[in-house]
Design a protein around this motif. Structure first.
Motif, PDB file in Angstrom:
ATOM      1  N   ILE A  22     -22.824   0.045 -22.533  1.00  0.00           N
ATOM      2  CA  ILE A  22     -22.800  -1.276 -23.161  1.00  0.00           C
ATOM      3  C   ILE A  22     -22.632  -2.384 -22.133  1.00  0.00           C
ATOM      4  N   ASP A  23     -21.510  -2.390 -21.423  1.00  0.00           N
ATOM      5  CA  ASP A  23     -21.256  -3.460 -20.451  1.00  0.00           C
ATOM      6  C   ASP A  23     -19.952  -3.159 -19.726  1.00  0.00           C
ATOM      7  N   ILE A  24     -19.716  -3.906 -18.674  1.00  0.00           N
ATOM      8  CA  ILE A  24     -18.420  -3.861 -17.994  1.00  0.00           C
ATOM      9  C   ILE A  24     -17.411  -4.545 -18.910  1.00  0.00           C
ATOM     10  N   VAL A  25     -16.238  -3.967 -18.992  1.00  0.00           N
ATOM     11  CA  VAL A  25     -15.184  -4.523 -19.834  1.00  0.00           C
ATOM     12  C   VAL A  25     -13.937  -4.687 -18.973  1.00  0.00           C
ATOM     13  N   SER A  26     -13.153  -5.727 -19.261  1.00  0.00           N
ATOM     14  CA  SER A  26     -11.919  -5.930 -18.501  1.00  0.00           C
ATOM     15  C   SER A  26     -10.837  -6.527 -19.394  1.00  0.00           C
ATOM     16  N   ALA A  27      -9.613  -6.322 -18.967  1.00  0.00           N
ATOM     17  CA  ALA A  27      -8.446  -6.917 -19.616  1.00  0.00           C
ATOM     18  C   ALA A  27      -7.524  -7.408 -18.512  1.00  0.00           C
ATOM     19  N   GLU A  28      -7.057  -8.612 -18.661  1.00  0.00           N
ATOM     20  CA  GLU A  28      -6.167  -9.209 -17.671  1.00  0.00           C
ATOM     21  C   GLU A  28      -4.843  -9.524 -18.352  1.00  0.00           C
ATOM     22  N   CYS A  29      -3.759  -9.085 -17.751  1.00  0.00           N
ATOM     23  CA  CYS A  29      -2.439  -9.304 -18.326  1.00  0.00           C
ATOM     24  C   CYS A  29      -1.493  -9.831 -17.253  1.00  0.00           C
ATOM     25  N   VAL A  30      -0.705 -10.814 -17.620  1.00  0.00           N
ATOM     26  CA  VAL A  30       0.295 -11.387 -16.716  1.00  0.00           C
ATOM     27  C   VAL A  30       1.651 -11.281 -17.397  1.00  0.00           C
ATOM     28  N   PHE A  31       2.625 -10.758 -16.674  1.00  0.00           N
ATOM     29  CA  PHE A  31       3.961 -10.559 -17.219  1.00  0.00           C
ATOM     30  C   PHE A  31       4.979 -11.206 -16.304  1.00  0.00           C
ATOM     31  N   GLY A  32       5.934 -11.912 -16.892  1.00  0.00           N
ATOM     32  CA  GLY A  32       7.028 -12.495 -16.126  1.00  0.00           C
ATOM     33  C   GLY A  32       8.102 -11.457 -15.881  1.00  0.00           C
ATOM     34  N   MET A  33       8.600 -11.435 -14.673  1.00  0.00           N
ATOM     35  CA  MET A  33       9.741 -10.572 -14.346  1.00  0.00           C
ATOM     36  C   MET A  33      10.965 -11.472 -14.456  1.00  0.00           C
ATOM     37  N   ASN A  34      11.877 -11.141 -15.376  1.00  0.00           N
ATOM     38  CA  ASN A  34      12.995 -12.049 -15.589  1.00  0.00           C
ATOM     39  C   ASN A  34      13.945 -12.069 -14.391  1.00  0.00           C
ATOM     40  N   VAL A  35      14.810 -13.046 -14.380  1.00  0.00           N
ATOM     41  CA  VAL A  35      15.700 -13.304 -13.247  1.00  0.00           C
ATOM     42  C   VAL A  35      16.602 -12.104 -12.954  1.00  0.00           C
ATOM     43  N   LEU A  36      17.144 -11.467 -13.984  1.00  0.00           N
ATOM     44  CA  LEU A  36      18.025 -10.320 -13.748  1.00  0.00           C
ATOM     45  C   LEU A  36      17.270  -9.166 -13.115  1.00  0.00           C
ATOM     46  N   LYS A  37      16.058  -8.892 -13.595  1.00  0.00           N
ATOM     47  CA  LYS A  37      15.262  -7.823 -12.988  1.00  0.00           C
ATOM     48  C   LYS A  37      15.003  -8.143 -11.521  1.00  0.00           C
ATOM     49  N   ASP A  38      14.666  -9.406 -11.229  1.00  0.00           N
ATOM     50  CA  ASP A  38      14.416  -9.809  -9.841  1.00  0.00           C
ATOM     51  C   ASP A  38      15.659  -9.630  -8.989  1.00  0.00           C
ATOM     52  N   MET A  39      16.829 -10.000  -9.539  1.00  0.00           N
ATOM     53  CA  MET A  39      18.066  -9.905  -8.779  1.00  0.00           C
ATOM     54  C   MET A  39      18.404  -8.436  -8.491  1.00  0.00           C
TER      55      MET A  39
END
Length: 113
Positions: A22-39
């Motif tokens: 059929i065709d090339i298919v893609s999905a783009e996802c952006v997720f924030g990493m919260n401050v506690l996870k970063d710390m």
């Protein structure tokens, strides 16, 4: 989300034959990493070891992005996506960290062989 859309990183599906590309298919996802996870990630980087919160965030991102890829493929009339590829990137700046994930593949129609 459709469970009827098969995903594979392979170029073919055992027991199936591709009846239509059929065709090339893609999905783009952006997720924030919260401050506690970063710390806590920073502490883990300093002291060593595995970072469960980051691993969980990556797993969550992968599942969400692959589900989106299924939806995109189904909207094109596909019942499978072959040659699936996942690319992860981190976007950071201004004290914020974001996980960017792109899933791509070829949307196809398959039938049992």
């Amino acid at each position: 989300m459709s469970d009827r859309v098969i995903l594979t990183t392979s170029s073919h599906l055992e027991g199936y034959r591709v009846t239509e590309h059929i065709d090339i298919v893609s999905a783009e996802c952006v997720f924030g990493m919260n401050v506690l996870k970063d710390m806590f990630s920073s502490f883990r980087d300093f002291f060593g070891g595995r970072n469960k919160s980051s691993q969980d965030a990556l797993r969550e991102a992968r599942v969400a992005c692959l589900n989106e890829l299924r939806r995109e493929a189904e909207s094109m009339g596909a019942n499978a996506v072959v040659a699936v590829d996942l690319d992860y990137s981190e976007i950071s700046g201004g004290g914020k960290s974001m996980l960017f994930l792109v899933a791509t593949g070829t949307a196809v129609k398959v039938a049992k062989a």
